[in-house]
Design an enzyme around this catalytic site. Sequence first.
Site, mmCIF file in Angstrom:
data_model
loop_
_atom_site.group_PDB
_atom_site.id
_atom_site.type_symbol
_atom_site.label_atom_id
_atom_site.label_comp_id
_atom_site.label_asym_id
_atom_site.label_seq_id
_atom_site.Cartn_x
_atom_site.Cartn_y
_atom_site.Cartn_z
ATOM 1 N N ASP A 153 0.821 -1.206 0.000
ATOM 2 C CA ASP A 153 0.000 0.000 0.000
ATOM 3 C C ASP A 153 0.859 1.263 0.000
ATOM 4 O O ASP A 153 2.086 1.205 0.083
ATOM 5 C CB ASP A 153 -0.906 0.015 1.231
ATOM 6 C CG ASP A 153 -1.944 -1.090 1.202
ATOM 7 O OD1 ASP A 153 -2.374 -1.468 0.093
ATOM 8 O OD2 ASP A 153 -2.336 -1.570 2.282
ATOM 9 N N TYR A 213 6.776 -10.127 6.936
ATOM 10 C CA TYR A 213 6.676 -8.677 7.082
ATOM 11 C C TYR A 213 7.258 -8.261 8.425
ATOM 12 O O TYR A 213 7.180 -9.006 9.404
ATOM 13 C CB TYR A 213 5.217 -8.204 7.026
ATOM 14 C CG TYR A 213 4.605 -8.209 5.658
ATOM 15 C CD1 TYR A 213 4.636 -7.073 4.855
ATOM 16 C CD2 TYR A 213 3.974 -9.350 5.158
ATOM 17 C CE1 TYR A 213 4.063 -7.066 3.595
ATOM 18 C CE2 TYR A 213 3.396 -9.360 3.901
ATOM 19 C CZ TYR A 213 3.440 -8.215 3.131
ATOM 20 O OH TYR A 213 2.877 -8.216 1.879
#
Length: 263
Positions: free
Chosen positions: A53, A111
């Site tokens: 994003d 992540y």
Amino acid sequence: MKRIGLKVAYDGTDFAGYQIQPNERTVQGELESVLKNIHKGMSIRVTASGRTDTGVHARGQIVHFDTSLSFPVDRWPIALNSQLPADICVLEAADVPADFHARYSAKTKEYRYRVLTSAQADVFRRNYTYHVRYPLDVEAMQRAAVQLLGTHDFSSFCAAKAEVEDKVRTIEDVALWREGDELIFSIRGNGFLYNMVRIIVGTLLEIGAGKRSAEEVAKILAARSREAAGKTAPGHGLISGRSNMTNGKLENNKTTNPCVTKY
């Protein structure tokens, strides 16, 4: 035609995410623009292991594309980096099998999320950490985090606007620890839903702040509702890390890291 796999790093600060969007600067758009130049005007589609994003960074995003060009694979990082902007760098390139797919060949993805916990803000880390000024109970957050391990329906940890129907994912490892004045979150799994990592971090931060109990995680999972979980943590603290691929492994090309001088 042959398929090329790339490992790409980028600073997401000035990008509207990875995926191409009209009238927006994106990572995919920059990569495809340079590849089009290299291919003398021919459009080349780049596929990524994940679509980050706005503001989200990557240290090892895996992408692939098909090409009719035949120059040595170790020349791809040099050719691409010579035209890419300074906030994108191709770290490695490899010839991969025709059935290799940057997204579907990924067995696991990892992540990390960085939280700055100092009382004073740091202007030099503002684009790479989420600044939290209030005290955090790290032990409570760790007790909560382990409840996410295993295979669950993560509907509560998925953005409400996500269109995917199957929201079952497997989390193989979740950990958090302090590094100086930062709190580091690390999450590895077989795949992630839209905003999943950021919602997990946001929920754990609420637990650390005493707004929720560590024991609530099981109830949040069972609710299968976005409203049950905490707020979504900001994108700029998130870094997309390594992907473990099942077929076609990107290896170092025995060349000097072409991005060392760019950061």
